[in-house]
Design an enzyme around this catalytic site. Structure first.
Site, PDB file in Angstrom:
ATOM      1  N   CYS A 233      19.643 -10.923   7.737  1.00 66.07           N
ATOM      2  CA  CYS A 233      18.942 -10.296   6.681  1.00 66.07           C
ATOM      3  C   CYS A 233      17.435 -10.106   6.691  1.00 66.07           C
ATOM      4  O   CYS A 233      17.149  -9.317   7.669  1.00 66.07           O
ATOM      5  CB  CYS A 233      19.511 -11.039   5.397  1.00 66.07           C
ATOM      6  SG  CYS A 233      18.966 -10.350   3.819  1.00 66.07           S
ATOM      7  N   ILE A 234      16.774 -10.774   5.697  1.00 64.30           N
ATOM      8  CA  ILE A 234      15.320 -10.377   5.881  1.00 64.30           C
ATOM      9  C   ILE A 234      14.660 -11.093   7.134  1.00 64.30           C
ATOM     10  O   ILE A 234      13.538 -10.876   7.582  1.00 64.30           O
ATOM     11  CB  ILE A 234      14.538 -11.196   4.549  1.00 64.30           C
ATOM     12  CG1 ILE A 234      13.083 -10.615   4.315  1.00 64.30           C
ATOM     13  CG2 ILE A 234      14.873 -12.418   4.502  1.00 64.30           C
ATOM     14  CD1 ILE A 234      12.461 -11.128   3.168  1.00 64.30           C
TER      15      ILE A 234
END
Length: 499
Positions: A233-234
């Protein structure tokens, strides 16, 4: 591949799964009237004279209104709640009232039994040691599970907006446990949960004190020249920035890279865009200026609204109408165990990704004195998107195949942002790969030429990673003289919680 179902999903709608909604004429009529009215309202909100961003916001808020008006959320029109109230002599209603008062006092909706789980007790159990700690992260080295391991170690960069143990839940669904069982030497970053003293820590600090400092420690402990890396993800965005900076500097410390549901092009971010307009961002920045960080509940509320029926309204029914205690589910516990975000880093991230989408424009972003150009990233890359991802739509995750300069293998998993990634062998699921030769020009072309496979994509990734991880040999020690083990995994940073 729709990313969500509309309220008119009919029989697939869990809110109307009780038999009364199908057999009792009064409930059937109420359900059908609600679904017809919902469809009518949503279609009235589809206006030709609105720009796409305004249309998306209008549709999103109309859907929130429609979901909140469901007859299943009202005691007098919920057959399950009425039945339980009669069976318990009203005890369920008293229990529901107590649950409501407790949640009002706490200022939040209870979604999970908060006492059922804890990292180090029944979550994050894979054996390992914290071998390095700085003001921003702890580095965990996991103990080998095989007599021989691959020569090139793997660094996992998790998101800093969630705690890392989504990748090490319980042994049966732990990605970390699976990787060490396949002969990989795994290191993982556990981010600190920021407080007001970390107000000025920016994105370059995350690069320096995160992946770069971690690789220095890993290379010293293992003697490896290069380190493979995976970003979730991030965490994958941070890995992308790090790889771009290192490519500009000619630094070749990173080998192969893997990205799990990680965006680089933020032009397709689904309903998340509703929360990323200029007024919303200004409010977030104002809150961060006042506190020195972004409260974890702000991000949690946003993500919960993206799946309000599953993460909000189902709990309203369970806790208040039925008088039940919140469920004891490990994924829900992790989802509720949020982290704060430092003001400087998160403000930079929001503006340069969701708002301005600068990463896809070569040279638009400068970091550590270098122009960020994703086309310079030429390491072998494995990227995973998920079919029903409501945070990083699968066609957004696919864009990495056109943005990076090296060979990219893209895999499309079934399910959503979390369940599609945490999908160990032996369970449900399927995935798609593109084996047609050459590359696809669009996500639609990729999908049309993709082959479908049953089961988990983890073995596919493991085989790809093993081919880029060197020969088998004796495992390295846990830590070294320069970086002695500090304590057992999961460490201390993952236990930091602010109420």
């Amino acid at each position: 591949m729709p990313s969500h179902l509309t309220p008119a999903a009919g029989r697939a709608d869990k809110r109307f799964s009780a038999p009364e909604w199908q057999s009792n004429p009064a409930y059937v009529a109420l359900k059908d009237l609600y679904l017809l009215a919902s469809d009518w309202l949503l279609k009235r909100g589809d206006l030709d004279d609105l720009d796409p961003a305004e249309q998306q916001r209008l549709t999103f808020h109309l859907r929130q209104f429609v979901d909140a008006m469901s007859p299943a959320l009202v005691l007098t029109s919920n057959p399950v709640a009425l039945r339980k109230a009669m069976e318990t002599g009203g005890t369920s209603l008293a229990d529901g009232a107590r649950n409501l008062m407790a949640d009002l006092a706490a200022g939040r909706l209870s979604m999970v039994d908060a006492d059922a789980f804890a990292p180090g007790r029944n979550l994050a159990l894979t054996s390992g040691k914290v071998v390095h700690r700085n003001a921003l992260m702890e580095l965990i080295q996991y103990a080998p599970a095989t007599e021989q391991v691959r020569a090139v170690p793997l660094l996992i960069v998790p998101p800093w907006i969630n705690k890392y143990y989504i990748l090490d839940m319980r042994p049966k669904n732990s990605m970390v446990n699976y990787l060490v069982s396949q002969g990989f030497t795994v290191f993982l970053i556990s981010w600190r949960n920021p407080d007001e003293s970390m107000d000025s820590i920016g994105i370059e600090d995350y690069i320096d004190m995160g992946p770069l400092e971690a690789t220095e420690v890993i290379r010293e402990i293992t003697g490896a020249e290069r380190v493979n890396a995976m970003g979730y993800c991030i965490g994958g965005v941070l890995l992308t920035l790090t790889l771009a900076v290192m490519a500009a500097k000619g630094d070749q410390r990173f080998g192969a890279a893997s990205f799990m549901v990680s965006p680089q092009d933020f032009s397709r971010i689904g309903d998340t865009a509703v929360f990323m307009d200029e007024p919303s961002l200004h409010l977030v920045e104002q809150q961060m200026m006042e506190r020195g960080y972004l409260d974890s509940r702000a991000m949690s509320n946003m993500f919960n609204l993206l799946r309000s029926n599953d993460l909000i309204w189902s709990n309203v029914v369970n806790n208040y109408l039925l008088g039940n205690q919140p469920p004891a589910l490990d994924l829900l516990y992790w989802n509720s165990d949020g982290t704060r975000m430092t003001r400087a880093a998160h403000s930079w991230y929001l503006r340069n990704t969701y708002v301005e989408n600068n990463l896809i424009e070569p040279g638009k972003v400068q970091l550590k004195g270098e122009a960020v150009d994703l086309g310079r990233i030429k390491v072998d890359t494995y990227a995973v998107g998920c079919e029903k991802d409501h945070i990083v739509p699968w066609d957004s995750a696919w864009r990495i195949t056109q943005l990076f300069g090296g060979a990219v293998r893209y895999v499309l998993a079934s399910s959503g942002h979390v369940a599609g990634v945490i999908n160990p062998p032996g369970g449900k699921g399927e995935y798609r790969t593109f084996e047609a030769g050459g590359s696809a020009a669009t996500p639609e072309e990729w999908l049309a030429g993709a082959q479908q496979h049953r089961g988990s994509w983890w073995p596919n990734w493991s085989a790809w990673l093993a081919a880029r991880s060197g020969d088998l040999g004796a495992p390295p020690p846990l830590g070294s003289a320069a970086h002695p083990p500090l304590e057992d995994a999961p460490g201390t940073y993952v236990l930091q919680t602010y109420l």
